[in-house]
Design a protein around this motif. Structure first.
Motif, mmCIF file in Angstrom:
data_model
loop_
_atom_site.group_PDB
_atom_site.id
_atom_site.type_symbol
_atom_site.label_atom_id
_atom_site.label_comp_id
_atom_site.label_asym_id
_atom_site.label_seq_id
_atom_site.Cartn_x
_atom_site.Cartn_y
_atom_site.Cartn_z
ATOM 1 N N ASN A 115 -9.456 18.102 0.866
ATOM 2 C CA ASN A 115 -9.298 16.647 0.764
ATOM 3 C C ASN A 115 -9.358 16.155 -0.674
ATOM 4 O O ASN A 115 -8.737 15.138 -1.013
ATOM 5 C CB ASN A 115 -10.374 15.941 1.596
ATOM 6 C CG ASN A 115 -10.140 16.088 3.080
ATOM 7 O OD1 ASN A 115 -9.068 16.488 3.511
ATOM 8 N ND2 ASN A 115 -11.145 15.779 3.871
ATOM 9 N N THR A 141 -9.377 5.554 3.413
ATOM 10 C CA THR A 141 -9.081 6.541 2.376
ATOM 11 C C THR A 141 -10.196 6.748 1.357
ATOM 12 O O THR A 141 -10.091 7.632 0.510
ATOM 13 C CB THR A 141 -7.807 6.132 1.618
ATOM 14 O OG1 THR A 141 -7.973 4.811 1.067
ATOM 15 C CG2 THR A 141 -6.594 6.124 2.538
ATOM 16 N N THR A 142 -11.256 5.963 1.423
ATOM 17 C CA THR A 142 -12.322 6.044 0.436
ATOM 18 C C THR A 142 -13.492 6.851 0.975
ATOM 19 O O THR A 142 -13.910 6.677 2.119
ATOM 20 C CB THR A 142 -12.806 4.638 0.046
ATOM 21 O OG1 THR A 142 -11.698 3.892 -0.462
ATOM 22 C CG2 THR A 142 -13.877 4.708 -1.029
ATOM 23 N N GLY A 160 -12.649 10.512 4.557
ATOM 24 C CA GLY A 160 -11.528 9.855 5.209
ATOM 25 C C GLY A 160 -11.703 9.747 6.712
ATOM 26 O O GLY A 160 -12.554 10.402 7.312
ATOM 27 N N LYS A 172 0.823 -1.221 0.000
ATOM 28 C CA LYS A 172 0.000 0.000 0.000
ATOM 29 C C LYS A 172 0.855 1.267 0.000
ATOM 30 O O LYS A 172 0.342 2.375 0.160
ATOM 31 C CB LYS A 172 -0.938 0.007 1.207
ATOM 32 C CG LYS A 172 -1.911 -1.170 1.250
ATOM 33 C CD LYS A 172 -2.724 -1.328 -0.019
ATOM 34 C CE LYS A 172 -3.712 -0.221 -0.224
ATOM 35 N NZ LYS A 172 -4.535 -0.421 -1.438
ATOM 36 N N ILE A 210 -7.175 0.045 4.948
ATOM 37 C CA ILE A 210 -6.680 1.238 4.265
ATOM 38 C C ILE A 210 -7.684 1.718 3.219
ATOM 39 O O ILE A 210 -7.860 2.934 3.012
ATOM 40 C CB ILE A 210 -5.285 0.972 3.657
ATOM 41 C CG1 ILE A 210 -4.270 0.775 4.805
ATOM 42 C CG2 ILE A 210 -4.856 2.105 2.740
ATOM 43 C CD1 ILE A 210 -2.875 0.445 4.354
ATOM 44 N N TYR A 211 -8.381 0.785 2.582
ATOM 45 C CA TYR A 211 -9.440 1.173 1.639
ATOM 46 C C TYR A 211 -10.529 1.961 2.371
ATOM 47 O O TYR A 211 -10.969 3.016 1.908
ATOM 48 C CB TYR A 211 -10.033 -0.075 0.987
ATOM 49 C CG TYR A 211 -11.215 0.215 0.085
ATOM 50 C CD1 TYR A 211 -11.024 0.604 -1.231
ATOM 51 C CD2 TYR A 211 -12.522 0.111 0.557
ATOM 52 C CE1 TYR A 211 -12.097 0.887 -2.067
ATOM 53 C CE2 TYR A 211 -13.610 0.387 -0.271
ATOM 54 C CZ TYR A 211 -13.387 0.776 -1.575
ATOM 55 O OH TYR A 211 -14.450 1.058 -2.385
ATOM 56 N N SER A 257 -0.446 12.240 6.534
ATOM 57 C CA SER A 257 -1.631 12.059 5.690
ATOM 58 C C SER A 257 -2.147 13.390 5.157
ATOM 59 O O SER A 257 -2.462 13.525 3.974
ATOM 60 C CB SER A 257 -2.743 11.359 6.479
ATOM 61 O OG SER A 257 -2.498 9.983 6.608
ATOM 62 N N PRO A 282 -7.450 10.273 7.173
ATOM 63 C CA PRO A 282 -7.169 8.833 7.132
ATOM 64 C C PRO A 282 -5.835 8.494 7.777
ATOM 65 O O PRO A 282 -4.787 8.996 7.361
ATOM 66 C CB PRO A 282 -7.147 8.525 5.631
ATOM 67 C CG PRO A 282 -6.797 9.812 4.967
ATOM 68 C CD PRO A 282 -7.348 10.906 5.837
ATOM 69 N N ILE A 338 -0.674 7.282 3.449
ATOM 70 C CA ILE A 338 -1.465 7.197 4.664
ATOM 71 C C ILE A 338 -0.504 7.088 5.838
ATOM 72 O O ILE A 338 0.482 6.350 5.802
ATOM 73 C CB ILE A 338 -2.445 6.002 4.642
ATOM 74 C CG1 ILE A 338 -3.322 6.021 5.907
ATOM 75 C CG2 ILE A 338 -1.724 4.667 4.489
ATOM 76 C CD1 ILE A 338 -4.481 5.037 5.874
ATOM 77 N N ARG A 393 -1.608 14.883 0.787
ATOM 78 C CA ARG A 393 -2.774 14.905 -0.108
ATOM 79 C C ARG A 393 -2.443 15.583 -1.429
ATOM 80 O O ARG A 393 -2.976 15.219 -2.478
ATOM 81 C CB ARG A 393 -3.931 15.653 0.541
ATOM 82 C CG ARG A 393 -4.604 14.900 1.659
ATOM 83 C CD ARG A 393 -5.595 15.816 2.333
ATOM 84 N NE ARG A 393 -6.208 15.174 3.491
ATOM 85 C CZ ARG A 393 -6.566 15.814 4.588
ATOM 86 N NH1 ARG A 393 -6.399 17.111 4.670
ATOM 87 N NH2 ARG A 393 -7.122 15.170 5.593
#
Length: 589
Positions: free
Chosen positions: A224, A152-153, A156, A14, A148-149, A59, A97, A70, A63
């Motif tokens: 973000n 961050t999806t 956050g 990742k 982690i998905y 984090s 995140p 992350i 961006r």
């Protein structure tokens, strides 16, 4: 393969480069394996809370990088994990995140009050997007990818992975296989709407075209989604002014003619009064929290509201919405900015009225900044921040702590670099600045980073000077020392008859503390020394500590009292007569 190896392999897959943390018995197998494998930059904090804020800084600041990272923090079980709680809760409030990995006692002794056992999953569940405790090594790798998905999806936030010590050491069967490239988590309850629907967009365009007194809101979601430039293009296309939340600062240049500055409790007069007189509010990526709205039953009563927000639960939660657009801010702005039906309006009467609001406090603030000192000759924070802004041309990365100086920095630094403001907002955590600045510097090593703290907040995580020393990080550290908990003292001045209960603070010799960590130090008490000291910090290659002796009686205005409405906005210092135009426009003194 063991659970600990699978954990580290997943982190590498990742793109994790930095791990912040503090070792201990229940996480020791992972640390040992990390040392043997190599490939990670381990940054040892001096307190686990510091590690959580360092991961936040990484984090937040990355961006705007080509490859966002992350932040990952690690701790042992029990007290180590519990020391992460404040940083995790802070990340949750501010939609940041991060991945918190904690060791846990072996599965055989869980729930027996074993040594350094704590219910990490139970504690962290209300303050994170998701918590995980894999009970078999074969679950570790997929759990990391899913975590982690989730972090961050969409909107956050932090996720927590609590791994029992025996699972870290457990071997997986020979037939175990995991394909990281093709893995897609199956999350039927996890909804994400990146693309706006057509019908609400058309309704929004119609409202924008009809409005005479519109105001746009720039929230954290703009930062973000890296949508600052798009927001500005859209605002210029339709000629609509923009007010920022605290977390929306630095999305667009602070001195742009359409920018009204920060809104809310310590927002500008022009932003707050424009909101109260607007006939349309267009909100991008913000949640209408109490520090922005004040008294809800009086908030923008005559305005329609267009709310663009990635998290559906925030729409209609606090403020009723006329048009709801549950989608990603960047994608929404991209579609709106290209809509051929949008019309440009001069809005001269509206913009002229707002310009009048700009002048309500302009002269008072100009005189304060120019004078630079209070009644007792001590330095004013706003004057220090203004001079810092001038010297850096508003291009540097600013990491304030929480309190009065935070509001001064938000108001008087002329942000010119997108995503250059990193602050604890929703939780308002004192002590966040110094460790967060470490993560910010590691994410963007080629840019200058300023950690700005009060004497109170600085002492909450001052031990992270040790991390700065060990990592040889170039962080410029400003301590604005007024001998009080400044923001609380301001409230006591305004609302508690000047009874300063629990706010006077005696501080140690910050010069000796800096010396103990091998850092240069300078104490500044005179106005003529402010710019030379700041220039010294700019010219110095490496970390430096500057202490400014500040006026404890300074206040940050305007201010909307807690529980009050925008009509209760205080625009004059205690003892001053209200300006005539302030009274005419409905302001209170």
């Amino acid at each position: 393969m063991t659970g600990k190896k699978l954990l580290l392999r997943a982190l590498k897959d990742k793109g994790v480069k930095y791990v912040f943390g503090y070792t201990g018995g229940a996480i020791m197998p992972v640390f040992d394996e990390m040392d043997k494998l190599g490939g990670f930059n381990f940054v040892m904090s001096r307190h686990e809370q510091g590690a959580a804020f360092m991961s936040q800084g990484l984090s937040r600041a990355s961006r705007s990088n080509k490859v966002p990272q992350i932040g990952v923090c690690m701790s042992t079980s029990g007290p180590g994990a519990m020391n992460l709680v404040t940083g995790v809760a802070d990340a949750y409030m501010d939609s940041v995140p991060i991945l918190a990995v904690t060791g846990q006692v072996a599965t055989g002794v869980i729930a027996t009050d074993a040594f350094q056992e704590s219910d990490v999953v139970g504690v962290m569940m209300p303050i994170s997007k998701q918590t995980y405790m894999p009970l078999d090594a074969s679950d570790v790798e997929s759990t990391v990818h899913e975590a982690i998905y989730v972090a961050t999806t969409g909107r956050g936030g932090p996720v927590v992975l609590d791994i029992p010590k025996d699972v870290q050491n457990q071997q997986v069967p020979d037939e175990y296989r995991f394909d990281a490239e093709s893995y897609r988590p199956a999350l039927p309850g996890f909804f994400y709407h990146p693309t706006p629907a057509r019908e609400p967009l058309q309704q929004a365009v119609d409202l924008i075209n009809r409005s005479e007194r519109p105001v746009m809101f720039c929230g954290h979601g703009v930062i973000n989604s890296n949508a600052g430039k798009l927001l500005l293009q859209f605002a210029e296309k339709v000629n609509i002014p923009i007010a920022s939340t605290m977390h929306g600062l630095s999305a667009i240049p602070a001195d742009h003619p359409l920018h009204l500055g920060m809104m809310g409790m310590h927002g500008t007069v022009e932003a707050n009064r424009a909101i109260m007189e607007a006939d349309l509010l267009i909100s991008f990526g913000m949640r209408f929290d109490d520090r922005v709205t004040g008294k809800l039953n009086e908030y923008a009563q005559n305005a329609d509201v267009i709310h663009v927000e990635i998290d559906a639960s925030e729409i209609n939660k606090n403020v009723g919405t006329t048009v709801a657009i549950n989608a990603d801010v960047y994608r929404t702005l991209h579609v709106l900015a290209g809509d051929p039906m949008l019309t440009y309006k001069p809005r001269r009467r509206w913009l002229d009225k707002i310009e009048g609001y700009r002048q309500v406090m302009a002269e008072d603030l100009r005189q304060e900044i120019e004078t630079g000192v209070g009644a007792d000759g001590k330095l004013l924070m706003k004057a220090i921040v203004s001079r810092l802004s001038d010297l850096t041309e508003g291009k540097d990365l600013i990491v304030p702590d929480v309190g009065q100086h935070q509001m001064m920095a938000s108001r008087f630094y002329n942000f010119q670099t997108e995503n250059s403001w990193f602050s604890s907002g929703g939780a308002g955590t004192m002590g966040a600045s110094l460790p967060m600045a470490i993560g910010v510097k590691l994410a963007r090593p080629d840019e200058r980073v300023w950690s700005i703290s009060g004497d109170g907040g600085f002492q909450m995580n001052a031990q992270e000077l040790g991390t700065i020393m060990e990592q040889q990080l170039d962080v410029k550290i400003l301590i604005l020392n007024n001998g009080y908990l400044g923001m609380v003292r301001q409230w006591q001045t305004l609302f508690f008859d000047g009874r300063y209960a629990g706010t006077p603070m005696q501080s140690p010799d910050f010069g000796l503390i800096a010396k103990a960590y091998g850092l240069p130090y300078r104490k500044v008490e005179k106005l003529e020394d402010v710019k030379p000291a700041l220039q010294q910090a700019i010219d110095h290659q490496g970390a430096i500590v500057l202490e400014f002796i500040c006026d404890p009686g300074e206040v940050i205005l305007p201010m909307i009292p807690a529980g009050g409405g925008f009509d209760d906005m205080i625009v004059k210092h205690p003892g001053q007569e209200p300006a005539e135009n302030a009274v005419e426009e409905g302001g209170q003194s």
